[in-house]
Design an enzyme around this catalytic site. Structure first.
Site, PDB file in Angstrom:
ATOM      1  N   CYS A 169     -13.533  24.634 -47.921  1.00  0.00           N
ATOM      2  CA  CYS A 169     -13.078  23.786 -47.137  1.00  0.00           C
ATOM      3  C   CYS A 169     -12.123  24.132 -45.768  1.00  0.00           C
ATOM      4  O   CYS A 169     -12.083  23.297 -45.005  1.00  0.00           O
ATOM      5  CB  CYS A 169     -12.551  22.305 -47.822  1.00  0.00           C
ATOM      6  SG  CYS A 169     -13.493  21.775 -48.917  1.00  0.00           S
ATOM      7  N   PHE A 221     -19.376  16.486 -52.555  1.00  0.00           N
ATOM      8  CA  PHE A 221     -19.768  17.237 -51.204  1.00  0.00           C
ATOM      9  C   PHE A 221     -20.988  16.771 -50.685  1.00  0.00           C
ATOM     10  O   PHE A 221     -22.109  16.231 -51.571  1.00  0.00           O
ATOM     11  CB  PHE A 221     -19.998  18.576 -51.717  1.00  0.00           C
ATOM     12  CG  PHE A 221     -18.685  19.311 -51.861  1.00  0.00           C
ATOM     13  CD1 PHE A 221     -17.701  19.342 -51.115  1.00  0.00           C
ATOM     14  CD2 PHE A 221     -18.580  19.948 -53.218  1.00  0.00           C
ATOM     15  CE1 PHE A 221     -16.503  20.000 -51.628  1.00  0.00           C
ATOM     16  CE2 PHE A 221     -17.214  20.414 -53.772  1.00  0.00           C
ATOM     17  CZ  PHE A 221     -16.302  20.473 -52.722  1.00  0.00           C
ATOM     18  N   HIS A 313      -8.494  17.780 -42.679  1.00  0.00           N
ATOM     19  CA  HIS A 313      -9.603  17.879 -43.409  1.00  0.00           C
ATOM     20  C   HIS A 313      -9.445  16.909 -44.774  1.00  0.00           C
ATOM     21  O   HIS A 313      -8.575  17.191 -45.575  1.00  0.00           O
ATOM     22  CB  HIS A 313     -10.029  19.303 -43.995  1.00  0.00           C
ATOM     23  CG  HIS A 313     -10.827  19.378 -45.271  1.00  0.00           C
ATOM     24  ND1 HIS A 313     -12.368  19.383 -44.868  1.00  0.00           N
ATOM     25  CD2 HIS A 313     -10.872  19.402 -46.321  1.00  0.00           C
ATOM     26  CE1 HIS A 313     -13.149  19.532 -46.156  1.00  0.00           C
ATOM     27  NE2 HIS A 313     -12.189  19.376 -46.902  1.00  0.00           N
ATOM     28  N   ASN A 346     -17.472  14.749 -47.996  1.00  0.00           N
ATOM     29  CA  ASN A 346     -16.710  16.290 -47.967  1.00  0.00           C
ATOM     30  C   ASN A 346     -18.018  17.273 -47.433  1.00  0.00           C
ATOM     31  O   ASN A 346     -18.562  17.478 -48.403  1.00  0.00           O
ATOM     32  CB  ASN A 346     -15.891  16.667 -49.091  1.00  0.00           C
ATOM     33  CG  ASN A 346     -15.236  17.821 -48.885  1.00  0.00           C
ATOM     34  OD1 ASN A 346     -15.328  18.598 -47.866  1.00  0.00           O
ATOM     35  ND2 ASN A 346     -14.086  18.212 -49.569  1.00  0.00           N
TER      36      ASN A 346
END
Length: 398
Positions: A169, A221, A313, A346
């Site tokens: 990430c 994800f 993030h 994500n």
């Protein structure tokens, strides 16, 4: 016999003068941003039923409630995927080779879509791009996405390419840090950063041996691509968005086990410890003070972090909640991050580019959620394997 070169062959300038001429005068800046997602979208509330159905795992009745609980805790509203029901049905038990073949075609196309959007906003020809930085946690081909982008976008054939892989990430922040260095050390350079993520290489069926931790990647994800044009000393036709003032990276000792990514026979797999949000919250302020303390106003020995805008993030909503508490932030300070994780999930390295774009949008919209119109200075931050913390100090140029 050795002869000395004549004085006429000696350069009239020194090495230092050459280096000064090669470097930009001003700081690197974000000049344009583009994003893209595949069309296939699954609401997070529907995902547990969807996941167990397409993997033919409805018989794992004890595991499904655990996965549903996990999906509900993420703060995600929906996710986008390249792999559709039809693709999965056509390739039952999809091998690693088959997954990588999918990525080899799909990743460059999705990255090109985001990059074309950024180039259109930038307003200059694609041929003016001098450097290309590609980041991905999917795929394992050479030549890869970087070379395909040269052809798909019509980049010049002497564009200088760099590829970052398996940085997790943090890869979006790492790619932008590299772009900053390239732009500032090469006068007139224009760097295209393209981060593309496809989870087909990590998609797998649940197993009876799975625990809450091992199911996290399947519930978190999604797929997406983000692109940024970076350059210093903008011309009269360019519109800088954020100046990239200072960047840093920290590896927290003895935390390798908390977050890891590896490519194995079953595809991309990783470890995400449930204690990761608490770990990040415990060290984030120290990392920021070490990186930017000399640049920030300190009152009574304390930095007022609410005086900055934030592009963080969003690993998950839990990660954001812990950071808000650790930095004593007002509830709306991470609105851009929360919007992105809610709307897209994500997307690993691409996510921070979506967040940066959302920060820009909120700053331009006076009625926008969490709009930060008065803060000229801000922080971009990402987290990755290591456990690694990437930070960058930004200054709003508009």
């Amino acid at each position: 016999k050795v002869t000395m070169a004549s004085s006429s062959s000696i350069p009239a300038t020194t090495v230092r003068e050459i280096r000064v001429a090669q470097r930009a005068d001003g700081p690197a800046a974000v000049l344009a941003i583009g994003t893209a997602n595949p069309p296939h979208c699954v609401p997070q509330g529907d995902y547990p039923d969807y996941y167990f159905r397409v993997t033919n795992s409805d018989h794992l009745t004890d595991l499904k409630p655990t996965f549903a609980k996990l999906c509900g805790m993420t703060g995600i509203g929906r996710r986008f995927f390249y792999h559709t029901d039809e693709l999965l049905a056509a390739h039952p038990g999809m091998s690693l080779d088959a997954r990588l073949d999918v990525v080899a075609t799909a990743a460059p196309e999705l990255a090109a879509s985001a990059a074309a959007s950024a180039i259109a906003e930038w307003g200059r020809p694609a041929g003016d791009i001098t450097h290309l930085v590609v980041s991905t946690n999917a795929g394992s081909h050479a030549p890869g996405t970087d070379v395909r982008l040269v052809y798909l976008l019509g980049l010049r054939h002497d564009v200088l390419r760099t590829v970052l892989q398996l940085n997790g990430c943090a890869s979006g922040c790492a790619a932008l840090r590299l772009a900053k260095d390239l732009a500032e050390n090469n006068r007139s350079a224009r760097v295209l950063v393209a981060c593309v993520e496809l989870t087909v290489t990590a998609f797998r069926a649940p197993d009876e041996a799975d625990s809450f931790d091992t199911l996290i990647p399947q519930g978190l994800f999604g797929d997406g691509a983000g692109a940024v044009i970076v350059g210093a000393d903008p011309d009269v036709h360019e519109r800088p968005l954020f100046e990239m003032v200072s960047a840093s990276q920290y590896v927290i000792p003895d935390t390798e086990h908390m977050l890891a990514v590896q490519l194995g026979s079953g595809g991309i797999d990783g470890t995400i410890a449930t204690g990761l949000p608490r770990l990040a919250a415990g060290i984030v302020e120290r990392c920021l003070l070490d990186a930017f303390g000399n640049h920030l106003a300190v009152v009574g020995g304390v930095v007022e972090w609410n005086n900055l805008f934030w592009a963080v993030h969003p690993g998950s909503s839990a990660m954001l909640d812990h950071i808000v508490r650790a930095l004593r932030l007002a509830p709306g300070k991470l609105a851009a991050s929360r919007t992105v994780v809610r709307e897209y999930g994500n997307m690993l390295g691409a996510t921070v580019i979506f967040v940066l774009d959302e920060v820009r949008r909120q700053r331009e919209d006076p009625e926008g959620e969490g709009a930060s119109h008065d803060e000229d200075w801000g922080v971009m931050m990402g987290f990755g394997p290591g456990f690694t913390v990437e930070t960058m100090l930004l200054h709003a140029a508009t």
